[in-house]
Design an enzyme around this catalytic site. Structure first.
Site, mmCIF file in Angstrom:
data_model
loop_
_atom_site.group_PDB
_atom_site.id
_atom_site.type_symbol
_atom_site.label_atom_id
_atom_site.label_comp_id
_atom_site.label_asym_id
_atom_site.label_seq_id
_atom_site.Cartn_x
_atom_site.Cartn_y
_atom_site.Cartn_z
ATOM 1 N N ASP A 15 37.094 42.853 40.004
ATOM 2 C CA ASP A 15 35.959 42.336 39.239
ATOM 3 C C ASP A 15 36.191 42.518 37.741
ATOM 4 O OD1 ASP A 15 34.554 41.409 41.472
ATOM 5 O OD2 ASP A 15 33.788 43.413 41.885
ATOM 6 N N LYS A 37 40.609 41.188 46.318
ATOM 7 C CA LYS A 37 39.467 40.265 46.352
ATOM 8 C C LYS A 37 39.251 39.696 44.957
ATOM 9 C CE LYS A 37 34.973 41.423 46.459
ATOM 10 N NZ LYS A 37 34.292 40.524 45.521
ATOM 11 N N ASP A 64 36.307 35.406 47.119
ATOM 12 C CA ASP A 64 34.906 35.713 47.449
ATOM 13 C C ASP A 64 33.967 34.925 46.528
ATOM 14 O OD1 ASP A 64 32.554 37.102 48.198
ATOM 15 O OD2 ASP A 64 32.983 38.771 46.847
ATOM 16 N N LEU A 65 33.829 33.642 46.808
ATOM 17 C CA LEU A 65 32.986 32.807 45.932
ATOM 18 C C LEU A 65 31.606 32.554 46.535
ATOM 19 C CD1 LEU A 65 35.683 30.351 44.509
ATOM 20 C CD2 LEU A 65 34.793 32.464 43.525
ATOM 21 N N LYS A 66 31.379 33.035 47.741
ATOM 22 C CA LYS A 66 30.029 33.028 48.351
ATOM 23 C C LYS A 66 29.321 31.679 48.216
ATOM 24 C CE LYS A 66 29.026 37.968 47.629
ATOM 25 N NZ LYS A 66 30.212 38.446 46.895
ATOM 26 N N ASP A 69 25.029 26.164 49.547
ATOM 27 C CA ASP A 69 24.480 24.871 49.116
ATOM 28 C C ASP A 69 24.263 24.043 50.383
ATOM 29 O OD1 ASP A 69 23.901 22.474 47.570
ATOM 30 O OD2 ASP A 69 25.078 23.343 45.937
ATOM 31 N N PRO A 71 25.088 21.433 53.457
ATOM 32 C CA PRO A 71 26.327 21.412 54.256
ATOM 33 C C PRO A 71 27.464 20.595 53.638
ATOM 34 C CG PRO A 71 24.431 21.245 55.710
ATOM 35 C CD PRO A 71 23.886 21.208 54.302
ATOM 36 N N THR A 128 25.065 43.826 50.470
ATOM 37 C CA THR A 128 24.984 45.296 50.592
ATOM 38 C C THR A 128 24.150 45.930 49.475
ATOM 39 O OG1 THR A 128 27.161 45.284 49.552
ATOM 40 C CG2 THR A 128 27.088 45.694 51.893
ATOM 41 N N ARG A 190 31.691 53.809 49.595
ATOM 42 C CA ARG A 190 31.658 54.851 48.576
ATOM 43 C C ARG A 190 32.223 56.156 49.150
ATOM 44 N NH1 ARG A 190 31.357 51.096 45.922
ATOM 45 N NH2 ARG A 190 29.946 50.613 44.193
ATOM 46 N N GLY A 219 35.646 48.286 45.057
ATOM 47 C CA GLY A 219 35.822 47.887 43.660
ATOM 48 C C GLY A 219 35.791 49.082 42.738
ATOM 49 N N ARG A 220 34.582 49.400 42.232
ATOM 50 C CA ARG A 220 34.461 50.438 41.198
ATOM 51 C C ARG A 220 35.017 51.804 41.569
ATOM 52 N NH1 ARG A 220 28.563 48.181 40.095
ATOM 53 N NH2 ARG A 220 28.956 47.727 42.298
#
Ligand code: C5P
Length: 242
Positions: A15, A37, A64-66, A69, A71, A128, A190, A219-220
């Site tokens: 990220d 990712k 990971d563009l999620k 919209d 179909p 999440t 975590r 990530g973090r």
């Protein structure tokens, strides 16, 4: 650390918004990390260049563009992404069964047309980061988050998707409901003692794997650690110890 401790189940979230930061972290983590990712922050600023870079380093990619919209638009978007070389693509299950089914079919057809291995297609269930207050604010207080996650996972499975993204806390229930072949990717990881940040439904790496997660997105806890290599190694050791 030896390359033998590298584990494909750990996906590191890039990220960042600058290609230089990506290169620095990927070089630093070296052979230990196989899967990365790429999310919207990075893709919207750097574009396909980052995919080419990761492929040139023989890395696997979860793009990971999620997509969320109607179909035809989501299916068209996935077809545009199909040829980039990502191993996993995703859509929001809240886009509905028809959108997921259409997307899975069109992605299969496009991959056949291109003569490439079809990227896995997974659905985001409930983010999440969503906590009970967010959930109530959506007018959903009459339903349990975990029941909704299971309903969305079953719907994604019958729509022909390969798996879901969900909280590690829900991984066990999903695997019971959808079977072991259905992929479960869990962000919200975590390690004990680390900052929660904006996540809510979290688990440690070990608990996520024990609950049935196939892939952990982190990530973090790695990216923002004083020593990212050590942070990654600790997570890999934790996974290896299960
Ligand atoms: O830094 P952290 O480990 O919280 O990063 C989690 C990553 O996983 C972020 O890139 C976020 O976009 C992604 N993600 C998530 N929850 C989901 C789906 C993806 O946190 N349900």
């Amino acid at each position: 650390m030896s390359a033998t401790l590298a584990d494909e189940r750990l996906i590191v979230a890039l990220d960042f918004h600058k290609a230089d930061d990506v290169k620095k972290l990927v070089d630093e983590l070296g052979d230990k990390i196989i899967f990365y990712k790429v999310g919207m922050e990075l893709f919207y600023s750097v574009g396909t260049e980052v995919i080419d870079f990761l492929k040139s380093r023989n890395k696997k990619i979860f793009l990971d563009l999620k997509l969320h919209d109607i179909p035809a638009t989501v299916a068209g978007g996935l077809c545009s992404l199909a040829n980039l070389g990502a191993n996993i693509l995703n859509v929001h299950a809240f886009g509905g069964f028809t959108m997921m089914k259409n997307s899975a079919e069109k992605l299969r057809e496009e991959s056949e047309r291109l003569g490439i291995e079809k990227p896995k297609l997974v659905a985001i269930t409930v983010l999440t980061s969503i906590n009970q207050d967010d959930w109530n604010g959506l007018g959903l207080s009459q339903t349990k988050i975990s029941d909704t996650v299971i309903r969305l996972a079953k719907s994604a499975k019958s729509a022909g998707l390969d798996g879901v993204v969900a909280s590690p806390q829900e991984a066990g229930l999903i695997s019971e409901a959808c079977g072991e072949d259905f992929l479960i990717i869990t962000p919200g990881i975590r390690p004990a003692g680390s900052d929660i940040n904006d996540q809510s439904r979290i688990s440690t790496p070990a608990a996520a794997i024990k609950n049935g997660a196939n892939y952990l997105v982190v990530g973090r806890p790695i990216r923002a650690a004083k020593n990212p290599v050590e942070a990654a190694e600790n997570i890999l050791k934790e996974i290896a110890g299960i």
